[in-house]
Scaffold this motif. Structure first.
Motif, PDB file in Angstrom:
ATOM      1  N   UNK A 102     -11.601   1.220   2.763  1.00 50.92           N
ATOM      2  CA  UNK A 102     -10.999   0.091   2.056  1.00 50.92           C
ATOM      3  C   UNK A 102     -10.042   0.559   0.968  1.00 50.92           C
ATOM      4  N   UNK A 103     -10.407   1.612   0.242  1.00 44.36           N
ATOM      5  CA  UNK A 103      -9.518   2.143  -0.789  1.00 44.36           C
ATOM      6  C   UNK A 103      -8.252   2.715  -0.182  1.00 44.36           C
ATOM      7  N   UNK A 104      -8.340   3.187   1.046  1.00 46.62           N
ATOM      8  CA  UNK A 104      -7.179   3.778   1.689  1.00 46.62           C
ATOM      9  C   UNK A 104      -6.159   2.774   2.164  1.00 46.62           C
ATOM     10  N   UNK A 105      -6.583   1.509   2.328  1.00 51.07           N
ATOM     11  CA  UNK A 105      -5.641   0.491   2.788  1.00 51.07           C
ATOM     12  C   UNK A 105      -4.601   0.208   1.718  1.00 51.07           C
ATOM     13  N   UNK A 106      -3.379  -0.062   2.172  1.00 50.37           N
ATOM     14  CA  UNK A 106      -2.303  -0.364   1.233  1.00 50.37           C
ATOM     15  C   UNK A 106      -1.331  -1.319   1.877  1.00 50.37           C
ATOM     16  N   UNK A 107      -0.912  -2.345   1.135  1.00 55.60           N
ATOM     17  CA  UNK A 107       0.143  -3.213   1.636  1.00 55.60           C
ATOM     18  C   UNK A 107       1.370  -3.128   0.749  1.00 55.60           C
TER      19      UNK A 107
END
Length: 301
Positions: A102-107
């Motif tokens: 989850x921390x790795x996700x980025x928009x």
């Protein structure tokens, strides 16, 4: 929604959608409902660890709050995590993996340029994990801000990125974490995501929509009508950006088990305009149970 879709892929897909729409002007729609401390890199960098209440039993998940934050000329940045430290080892590992993914996700920036689950260090070291992803996020935003300053030196915007992954609710059968993220890169408005994940305590299984075996159309329509405070199909259709309300989709993000029942949450732009916020509602366990398979029913209090 594809029932076999991986939960991480679902969240990444939503992030990608938001990346595109945040570049657009504000659209109209229905009115909104409304660790051991590490040495800071500068005086505005902080990292902290706090413990939770004493364990109330051997099966109780224990965790410590781990955080990192920074404020400078480019903006404000923060990560706060309830990092699991004890309990069923399989469950603890599953939650730690979820936190990393989850921390790795980025928009922010290019939707395809994400660092999802790229942390390869000690999975039990919460501060190290947070610092890793914090550094990636700060670098991404700082570079984007510096580039913007070159183009608009007289009035550069202030960026913001704040992520929280918190222990939300727990029973003898499951534990639920909530994920909240707000990011603003100087556009017309920032973007918010609120989702979560429920884990079966016995083996760390992530709870997905496949536990629902009966049609959810009636409860979705009822919940959305309550959220938008409307009474007719026509009124509801006017609040949504869907082609039809007669085949309402499940939220792209997973069901979240909370104290009052199962939370259904749609992200910004998923089914309605930005002004609609994040359409959400809670289905009481008694109603939800009738729609679930045996696996799901066994989780319900």
């Amino acid at each position: 929604m594809n029932q076999s879709e991986n939960p991480t892929d679902m969240i990444k897909r939503i992030f990608k959608q938001v990346a595109f729409v945040l570049l657009m002007a504000v659209v109209s729609g229905c009115d909104q409902k409304a660790q051991t401390a590490v040495s800071p890199a500068s005086q505005n960098d902080t990292a902290t660890v706090k413990g939770n209440d004493e364990s109330k039993g051997d099966d109780k998940l224990t965790y410590r709050q781990v955080s990192q934050e920074k404020k400078d000329e480019s903006g404000e940045y923060k990560i706060i995590i309830d990092f699991p430290t004890g309990g069923n080892a399989i469950l603890v590992n599953a939650i730690r993996e979820y936190i990393s993914e989850s921390l790795g996700d980025s928009y922010a920036g290019d939707p395809d340029d994400n660092k999802q689950g790229s942390y390869s260090g000690d999975l039990s070291n919460g501060q190290q994990m947070v610092d890793y992803y914090f550094d990636l996020k700060y670098k991404e935003f700082k570079e984007a801000h510096d580039e913007m300053v070159k183009n608009t030196p007289d009035n550069p915007p202030s960026f913001a990125s704040e992520t929280e992954i918190r222990h939300l609710y727990e029973t003898d059968q499951f534990v639920t974490y909530q994920f909240k993220k707000y990011e603003d890169m100087g556009g017309a408005h920032g973007g918010t995501i609120i989702t979560g994940m429920t884990f079966r305590k016995s083996d760390g299984r992530r709870v997905e929509w496949d536990l629902f075996t009966q049609s959810t159309q009636d409860i979705i329509k009822k919940g959305l009508m309550e959220y938008f405070e409307v009474k007719t199909d026509e009124e509801l259709e006017n609040c949504l950006s869907l082609e039809t309300i007669y085949l309402l989709p499940l939220p792209a993000t997973p069901p979240v088990f909370v104290k009052e029942g199962i939370s259904f949450t749609y992200q910004q732009y998923e089914i309605a305009a930005y002004a609609a916020g994040l359409p959400s509602f809670i289905v009481p366990y008694k109603e939800a149970k009738a729609l679930m398979n045996t696996t799901g029913k066994n989780l319900i209090p």
